[in-house]
Design a protein around this motif. Sequence first.
Motif, PDB file in Angstrom:
ATOM      1  N   ALA A 202     -33.981  39.037 -21.565  1.00  0.00           N
ATOM      2  CA  ALA A 202     -33.904  40.433 -22.022  1.00  0.00           C
ATOM      3  C   ALA A 202     -34.948  40.699 -23.115  1.00  0.00           C
ATOM      4  CB  ALA A 202     -32.498  40.732 -22.544  1.00  0.00           C
ATOM      5  N   LEU A 203     -35.118  39.722 -24.033  1.00  0.00           N
ATOM      6  CA  LEU A 203     -36.149  39.884 -25.065  1.00  0.00           C
ATOM      7  C   LEU A 203     -37.523  40.035 -24.416  1.00  0.00           C
ATOM      8  CD1 LEU A 203     -34.924  37.122 -27.560  1.00  0.00           C
ATOM      9  CD2 LEU A 203     -34.853  39.592 -27.984  1.00  0.00           C
ATOM     10  N   ASN A 204     -37.753  39.224 -23.386  1.00  0.00           N
ATOM     11  CA  ASN A 204     -39.083  39.271 -22.766  1.00  0.00           C
ATOM     12  C   ASN A 204     -39.267  40.494 -21.862  1.00  0.00           C
ATOM     13  OD1 ASN A 204     -41.584  38.044 -22.929  1.00  0.00           O
ATOM     14  ND2 ASN A 204     -41.352  37.085 -20.923  1.00  0.00           N
ATOM     15  N   HIS A 205     -38.173  41.097 -21.401  1.00  0.00           N
ATOM     16  CA  HIS A 205     -38.320  42.406 -20.735  1.00  0.00           C
ATOM     17  C   HIS A 205     -38.939  43.399 -21.710  1.00  0.00           C
ATOM     18  CE1 HIS A 205     -34.909  41.533 -17.643  1.00  0.00           C
ATOM     19  NE2 HIS A 205     -36.072  41.011 -17.285  1.00  0.00           N
ATOM     20  N   CYS A 206     -38.464  43.358 -22.951  1.00  0.00           N
ATOM     21  CA  CYS A 206     -39.000  44.292 -23.955  1.00  0.00           C
ATOM     22  C   CYS A 206     -40.471  43.985 -24.246  1.00  0.00           C
ATOM     23  CB  CYS A 206     -38.193  44.191 -25.243  1.00  0.00           C
ATOM     24  SG  CYS A 206     -36.435  44.512 -25.043  1.00  0.00           S
ATOM     25  N   VAL A 207     -40.778  42.701 -24.440  1.00  0.00           N
ATOM     26  CA  VAL A 207     -42.150  42.316 -24.795  1.00  0.00           C
ATOM     27  C   VAL A 207     -43.108  42.656 -23.648  1.00  0.00           C
ATOM     28  CG1 VAL A 207     -43.652  40.341 -25.282  1.00  0.00           C
ATOM     29  CG2 VAL A 207     -41.423  40.531 -26.416  1.00  0.00           C
ATOM     30  N   LEU A 222     -37.311  52.923 -25.075  1.00  0.00           N
ATOM     31  CA  LEU A 222     -36.207  52.031 -24.690  1.00  0.00           C
ATOM     32  C   LEU A 222     -36.473  50.591 -25.127  1.00  0.00           C
ATOM     33  CD1 LEU A 222     -35.407  53.277 -21.067  1.00  0.00           C
ATOM     34  CD2 LEU A 222     -34.077  53.683 -23.131  1.00  0.00           C
ATOM     35  N   PHE A 223     -37.687  50.110 -24.875  1.00  0.00           N
ATOM     36  CA  PHE A 223     -37.978  48.698 -25.148  1.00  0.00           C
ATOM     37  C   PHE A 223     -38.016  48.410 -26.655  1.00  0.00           C
ATOM     38  CE2 PHE A 223     -40.516  48.842 -20.944  1.00  0.00           C
ATOM     39  CZ  PHE A 223     -39.350  48.715 -20.210  1.00  0.00           C
ATOM     40  N   ARG A 224     -38.544  49.347 -27.407  1.00  0.00           N
ATOM     41  CA  ARG A 224     -38.642  49.111 -28.847  1.00  0.00           C
ATOM     42  C   ARG A 224     -37.251  49.086 -29.485  1.00  0.00           C
ATOM     43  NH1 ARG A 224     -42.770  52.202 -32.924  1.00  0.00           N
ATOM     44  NH2 ARG A 224     -42.359  50.884 -34.721  1.00  0.00           N
ATOM     45  N   SER A 225     -36.419  50.080 -29.144  1.00  0.00           N
ATOM     46  CA  SER A 225     -35.081  50.093 -29.762  1.00  0.00           C
ATOM     47  C   SER A 225     -34.224  48.974 -29.180  1.00  0.00           C
ATOM     48  CB  SER A 225     -34.419  51.461 -29.600  1.00  0.00           C
ATOM     49  OG  SER A 225     -34.214  51.735 -28.241  1.00  0.00           O
ATOM     50  N   ASP A 313     -43.008  43.809 -34.998  1.00  0.00           N
ATOM     51  CA  ASP A 313     -42.386  44.628 -36.039  1.00  0.00           C
ATOM     52  C   ASP A 313     -40.899  44.851 -35.731  1.00  0.00           C
ATOM     53  OD1 ASP A 313     -42.718  46.403 -38.389  1.00  0.00           O
ATOM     54  OD2 ASP A 313     -42.092  47.933 -36.945  1.00  0.00           O
ATOM     55  N   ALA A 314     -40.580  45.063 -34.444  1.00  0.00           N
ATOM     56  CA  ALA A 314     -39.180  45.312 -34.063  1.00  0.00           C
ATOM     57  C   ALA A 314     -38.290  44.087 -34.308  1.00  0.00           C
ATOM     58  CB  ALA A 314     -39.105  45.724 -32.585  1.00  0.00           C
TER      59      ALA A 314
END
Length: 385
Positions: A202-207, A222-225, A313-314
């Motif tokens: 899930a973390l890497n979906h955001c990255v 969505l990904f940042r929050s 930063d997130a």
Amino acid sequence: VTEHAPPIIIPNTSIRPGPWEATLRALVGERGWRRVAVVCGSTFAASTGFADAIRATLTDAEILVWSGGTPHAPVAATEEAAAVFRPFSPDVIVSAGGGSSHDLAKGVAVLLAYGGNLLDYCLSFVPPDDLRPRPLPGPKVPIVTIPTTLSGSEANGAAGYAESGGKRVLADVSLTPAAVLVDGEYAARTPHDLYLGSLMNALNHCVEGLASRRSSLFTVALFRSGLQELASCADALNARPEAKLYERAGVASALVGLGLPGSWLGLAHAIGHVIGASFGAPHGWCHAVIAPAVVRFNAAEPAAAVAHAVAADAVGVTASSDALAAWLGSRAASWGLPTTLSALGVQPEAIPAIAERAWRDHDSYYNPRRVRNAEEIANLLLAVA
Ligand SMILES: [Fe+2]
């Protein structure tokens, strides 16, 4: 000629935290669903008694359970499940467990709508640039998901299927689940190493989503929050916390999952698809090994470096690609996840074939740094052998 940005399609779904039994009972009553198809994996079914639990929950419905799912949703298993459900003509499909169950449910919905073979509906990609999406219009049997991991699949209309050592995918907004039932107590029973792997996923979906060539204002939001929320839960989740944290992570994963068909992902997913389908490694464990290396590979691309700074930063570290890669790597190590290919059961001699197949995976198309050939991927993998 004016070039326009791609359309932003916002799916129609709902994310409902709380005990799944009460939420599902209310939803089935509201919608008037009578025939309920249930899809889950064999290990999940045996360890949770889910078939009995859903029968005890939906006493007024007719229920047909198919619990033959295996990791990475093989094409043949998906077609088998569809054949079982076709004469039943379900009003809804409920999928419970990890991402493969939700992927399988979407494949069943497609096959019930159109018939034929699953691969006929998957998108095709020939590197470097020939990507052909396959729109899947028209109504489908609605899907309700009960996720016990953080796969992202629980909330969107995309799905992947293991085939010939790689993954084929289909995607259409019409396959977006009608509801995602996020039950923290239930997710807390997932084997801890698998859950932590799915957290890395899930973390890497955001990255990867932030850095994707197709990211938009919608997906970045969505990904940042989502990344901020997942990161704030992450280390506490490693310490086996209360159910509330699983619920928070589950809601964040679903929100991030909503954005994925808008942005798609990148090279870590292309590689992870191949290692998962060829070696049976859990998807999340692949990210524990590959994610930091792909961040470092992509850092040379200025747009990716900007996205990495946003991601760093997130999660609360210095806004740079290096700091982000180090943070991902230290999470994997401190959670006891594999950090080398050999720990996943992948020996160095397999690397050229993995690299060749990953280059032909659709997610390499969305990678921010253009992948010129399979050798670049092989070099990246040798660094984490
Ligand atoms: Fe993933």
